[in-house]
Design a protein around this motif. Sequence first.
Motif, PDB file in Angstrom:
ATOM      1  N   ASP A  79       0.907  -1.098   0.010  1.00 43.68           N
ATOM      2  CA  ASP A  79       0.001  -0.136  -0.300  1.00 43.68           C
ATOM      3  C   ASP A  79       1.540   1.575   0.450  1.00 43.68           C
ATOM      4  OD1 ASP A  79       0.765  -0.795   2.285  1.00 43.68           O
ATOM      5  OD2 ASP A  79      -0.996   0.502   3.352  1.00 43.68           O
ATOM      6  N   THR A  82       1.922   1.332  -4.023  1.00 45.04           N
ATOM      7  CA  THR A  82       0.864   1.941  -4.301  1.00 45.04           C
ATOM      8  C   THR A  82      -0.018   3.648  -4.639  1.00 45.04           C
ATOM      9  OG1 THR A  82       0.016  -0.160  -4.021  1.00 45.04           O
ATOM     10  CG2 THR A  82      -1.344   0.699  -4.791  1.00 45.04           C
ATOM     11  N   GLN A  83       0.406   3.535  -3.155  1.00 47.86           N
ATOM     12  CA  GLN A  83      -0.102   5.448  -2.610  1.00 47.86           C
ATOM     13  C   GLN A  83       1.213   6.050  -3.658  1.00 47.86           C
ATOM     14  OE1 GLN A  83      -0.064   5.553   2.135  1.00 47.86           O
ATOM     15  NE2 GLN A  83      -1.814   6.878   1.097  1.00 47.86           N
ATOM     16  N   GLN A  85       2.954   5.720  -6.130  1.00 49.75           N
ATOM     17  CA  GLN A  85       2.320   4.955  -7.842  1.00 49.75           C
ATOM     18  C   GLN A  85       1.624   5.665  -8.022  1.00 49.75           C
ATOM     19  OE1 GLN A  85       2.789   1.320  -8.227  1.00 49.75           O
ATOM     20  NE2 GLN A  85       5.295   1.041  -8.516  1.00 49.75           N
ATOM     21  N   ALA A  86       0.307   5.809  -7.678  1.00 46.84           N
ATOM     22  CA  ALA A  86      -1.170   6.484  -7.699  1.00 46.84           C
ATOM     23  C   ALA A  86      -0.842   8.151  -8.082  1.00 46.84           C
ATOM     24  CB  ALA A  86      -1.776   6.706  -6.829  1.00 46.84           C
ATOM     25  N   ILE A  87       0.233   8.689  -7.767  1.00 46.23           N
ATOM     26  CA  ILE A  87       0.475   9.663  -7.780  1.00 46.23           C
ATOM     27  C   ILE A  87       0.909  10.642  -9.454  1.00 46.23           C
ATOM     28  CG2 ILE A  87       1.306  12.308  -7.355  1.00 46.23           C
ATOM     29  CD1 ILE A  87      -0.001  11.202  -4.938  1.00 46.23           C
ATOM     30  N   GLU A  88      -0.604  11.567  -9.632  1.00 52.08           N
ATOM     31  CA  GLU A  88       0.372  11.399 -11.390  1.00 52.08           C
ATOM     32  C   GLU A  88       0.339  12.779 -11.239  1.00 52.08           C
ATOM     33  OE1 GLU A  88      -3.689  10.775 -13.891  1.00 52.08           O
ATOM     34  OE2 GLU A  88      -2.827   8.977 -13.541  1.00 52.08           O
ATOM     35  N   THR A 198      -3.506  14.057  -8.298  1.00 51.55           N
ATOM     36  CA  THR A 198      -4.153  13.508  -7.318  1.00 51.55           C
ATOM     37  C   THR A 198      -3.136  13.171  -6.263  1.00 51.55           C
ATOM     38  OG1 THR A 198      -2.834  11.554  -8.997  1.00 51.55           O
ATOM     39  CG2 THR A 198      -5.123  11.612  -8.829  1.00 51.55           C
TER      40      THR A 198
END
Length: 254
Positions: A79, A82-83, A85-88, A198
């Motif tokens: 997690d 993932t946090q 990697q999720a930032i765009e 994000t």
Amino acid sequence: GMSAIAKELILNLEIQLNQRVVQLAAIADHWQLTLEASPQAIAPGALTDLTAKAVILAIPAPQAAELLATLPPNALPSDFVTQVQAIEFTPCISVMAGYPAACLTDWQQRYGPAKAIAVQTADIGWLGLDSSKRSTAPEQPVFVLQSEADFATRFLNAPDLMPVGRSLLHTASTLLAPWLAEPEWMEVHRWRYAFARTPLDETYLSAPTIAPLLCAGDWCGGMRVETAMRSGVEVAYAVNQQLDQRPLSDQPCW
């Protein structure tokens, strides 16, 4: 300029310039950082590895994710990774330009005390009077222009950004003031990770590792420069607390 505060804070610190960390490794209670061989960094006493009691990744999330990927599988909770990697991010082309003093008078006649204007056309997102930030304003007005994300995406990998910058100033001149197309000097910056699309709700991320590993930046807790400031202050307190709670290693560290 913008780096004055940082220059004051690093007076008594050892700073490695022109160094890129390409790998992280957890060894007992510390981190080992492998540096990329760089011709411009070769100097007497130059290092190829660093050892650290703690690591703070105060860089854009995509770059942090790339570095975290060099750790062995399961070294970090899924997690946490993932946090990150999720930032765009959205990109931006920024132009800084200086003009004759008379242009400031014209600007004030047109827009009064306004120090910035949100344009938000297909190409331009924002233009600000950068020289107004200083308590003693210089005679020469300096403006900063930021492009919209779609425009930046089209020209992000252009080998020469000067024509791109001139195109943005030309557009601004048709919308705001004709003299914007004719600066006395200009600089153009390729801002690949400009604004977090994000951002996280948290002001920093802390991994549950023996040696502290934390992430911070303007993508933590928001997407603006004041967010980055708050993230930096809070991650500094956090890493100091984590280091105070465990015995100091005899291993020489930076």
